[in-house]
Design an enzyme around this catalytic site. Structure first.
Site, PDB file in Angstrom:
ATOM      1  N   HIS A  53       0.847  -1.202   0.000  1.00 24.30           N
ATOM      2  CA  HIS A  53       0.000   0.000   0.000  1.00 24.30           C
ATOM      3  C   HIS A  53       0.877   1.245   0.000  1.00 24.30           C
ATOM      4  O   HIS A  53       2.092   1.153   0.125  1.00 24.30           O
ATOM      5  CB  HIS A  53      -1.001  -0.011   1.166  1.00 24.30           C
ATOM      6  CG  HIS A  53      -0.400   0.128   2.525  1.00 24.30           C
ATOM      7  ND1 HIS A  53       0.357  -0.854   3.125  1.00 24.30           N
ATOM      8  CD2 HIS A  53      -0.449   1.149   3.431  1.00 24.30           C
ATOM      9  CE1 HIS A  53       0.733  -0.455   4.323  1.00 24.30           C
ATOM     10  NE2 HIS A  53       0.270   0.773   4.532  1.00 24.30           N
ATOM     11  N   HIS A  58       6.122   2.323   3.824  1.00 22.14           N
ATOM     12  CA  HIS A  58       6.129   1.085   3.017  1.00 22.14           C
ATOM     13  C   HIS A  58       6.733   1.306   1.630  1.00 22.14           C
ATOM     14  O   HIS A  58       7.246   0.366   1.033  1.00 22.14           O
ATOM     15  CB  HIS A  58       4.707   0.533   2.882  1.00 22.14           C
ATOM     16  CG  HIS A  58       4.135   0.149   4.219  1.00 22.14           C
ATOM     17  ND1 HIS A  58       3.969  -1.150   4.623  1.00 22.14           N
ATOM     18  CD2 HIS A  58       3.748   0.919   5.273  1.00 22.14           C
ATOM     19  CE1 HIS A  58       3.506  -1.170   5.869  1.00 22.14           C
ATOM     20  NE2 HIS A  58       3.359   0.080   6.282  1.00 22.14           N
ATOM     21  N   HIS A 109      -7.306  -0.738   5.605  1.00 20.02           N
ATOM     22  CA  HIS A 109      -6.277   0.207   6.069  1.00 20.02           C
ATOM     23  C   HIS A 109      -6.125   1.314   5.018  1.00 20.02           C
ATOM     24  O   HIS A 109      -6.129   2.505   5.337  1.00 20.02           O
ATOM     25  CB  HIS A 109      -4.981  -0.561   6.290  1.00 20.02           C
ATOM     26  CG  HIS A 109      -3.820   0.258   6.743  1.00 20.02           C
ATOM     27  ND1 HIS A 109      -3.740   0.834   7.983  1.00 20.02           N
ATOM     28  CD2 HIS A 109      -2.666   0.590   6.102  1.00 20.02           C
ATOM     29  CE1 HIS A 109      -2.588   1.485   8.089  1.00 20.02           C
ATOM     30  NE2 HIS A 109      -1.921   1.358   6.968  1.00 20.02           N
ATOM     31  N   ASP A 126      -0.137  -3.790   6.315  1.00 23.06           N
ATOM     32  CA  ASP A 126      -0.738  -3.279   7.551  1.00 23.06           C
ATOM     33  C   ASP A 126      -2.188  -3.738   7.709  1.00 23.06           C
ATOM     34  O   ASP A 126      -3.038  -2.989   8.218  1.00 23.06           O
ATOM     35  CB  ASP A 126      -0.686  -1.746   7.567  1.00 23.06           C
ATOM     36  CG  ASP A 126       0.721  -1.207   7.808  1.00 23.06           C
ATOM     37  OD1 ASP A 126       1.649  -2.005   8.056  1.00 23.06           O
ATOM     38  OD2 ASP A 126       0.881   0.033   7.731  1.00 23.06           O
ATOM     39  N   HIS A 164       4.811  -4.644  10.688  1.00 23.90           N
ATOM     40  CA  HIS A 164       5.213  -3.958  11.925  1.00 23.90           C
ATOM     41  C   HIS A 164       5.333  -4.930  13.095  1.00 23.90           C
ATOM     42  O   HIS A 164       4.594  -5.918  13.168  1.00 23.90           O
ATOM     43  CB  HIS A 164       4.191  -2.876  12.321  1.00 23.90           C
ATOM     44  CG  HIS A 164       4.161  -1.702  11.391  1.00 23.90           C
ATOM     45  ND1 HIS A 164       4.999  -0.620  11.530  1.00 23.90           N
ATOM     46  CD2 HIS A 164       3.397  -1.456  10.308  1.00 23.90           C
ATOM     47  CE1 HIS A 164       4.745   0.262  10.571  1.00 23.90           C
ATOM     48  NE2 HIS A 164       3.779  -0.224   9.808  1.00 23.90           N
TER      49      HIS A 164
HETATM   50 FE    FE Z   1       2.838   0.890   8.121  1.00 22.94          FE
HETATM   51 ZN    ZN Z   2       0.203   1.749   6.481  1.00 23.07          ZN
END
Ligand code: FE
Ligand code: ZN
Length: 251
Positions: A53, A58, A109, A126, A164
């Site tokens: 994304h 990222h 997200h 994410d 993450h």
């Molecule tokens: Fe992130």
């Molecule tokens: Zn993100």
């Protein structure tokens, strides 16, 4: 199958390195420097980049990597991505380093968010985290709930490579939702020990998330009851998910 290893970046990001022989792909390079260091240290050639994304943590390293060496950039068609060479949508299939990879659309997200499914391994950006899930920056609860259900339908042994290290931070909320869930209590101990030892808690396994991640447990009576005590108007999975996500935002 390619070998998978992690490259830590920023405070808590993981950039995933996929390698076969001397060829490598990276997933979500938010920063170029640690990737270039690893490529040099392991004498690898960057064959391509996969992006889940558009957020800067990222894709922020794409330009620096392309400045070093031109390569393919596989990324969501519907988002704004630096240097994208292969715009992708859910349902497409790729071959990366000789491995078949399926593209899943997992909006929530962000609206164009993709996940990449290799045999037994999901790169989900994410969307799903250890004991948690991504914030709804762009999508609706219904979209994110459907995306998580798509992931939840994969085999329990699937390893989840999220972007993450959030597991330890997320577990107190999981325990607030389900104070009597022994799998959550046991996981809190295990994760604390891993973190003290400097170990990553990722990859996750889907089976463990099914037992201790409240956002994958929206059909469990205890989770429904907690959600209804915190704003859910009925027991439907989307309403339960929406209430949990809103509660998590202020927890
Ligand atoms: Fe992130
Ligand atoms: Zn993100």
């Amino acid at each position: 199958m390619f070998e998978i290893s992690l490259i830590p970046a920023f405070k808590d990001n993981y950039i995933w390195l996929l390698r076969r022989g001397r060829q490598a792909f990276v997933v979500d390079p938010g920063d170029a420097a640690p990737v270039l260091q690893r490529l040099a240290a392991d004498d690898l050639e960057l064959a391509g980049i996969l992006i889940t994304h558009h957020h800067a943590d990222h894709q922020g390293g794409i330009a620096g990597l392309l400045a070093h060496r031109a390569c393919d950039v596989f990324a969501p068609a519907e988002e704004s991505i630096t240097g994208r060479t292969h715009p992708l949508r859910g349902g497409e299939r790729l071959e990366l380093l000789g491995v078949a990879v399926e593209v899943l659309a997992v909006p929530g997200h962000t609206l164009g968010h993709l996940a990449y499914l290799a045999p037994g391994a999901l790169f989900c950006g994410d969307t799903l985290f250890g004991a948690g899930c991504g914030r709804l920056f762009e999508g609706t609860p219904a979209q994110m709930s459907a995306s998580l259900e798509r992931i939840a339908a994969l085999p329990d042994a699937t390893r989840i490579y999220c972007a993450h290290e959030y597991t330890q931070m997320n577990l107190p909320f999981a325990q607030a939702v389900e104070p009597d869930n022994p799998d959550i209590a046991a996981r809190i101990q295990r994760v604390a020990a891993a973190r003290v030892a400097g170990q990553a808690t990722v990859p996750l396994t889907l089976g463990e998330e099914q037992l201790s991640n409240p956002f994958l447990r929206c059909r469990e009576p205890a989770v429904i009851a907690s959600a209804q005590a915190n704003g859910a108007r009925d027991a439907s999975p989307v309403e339960v998910f929406a209430a949990l996500r809103a509660w998590r935002n202020v927890f």
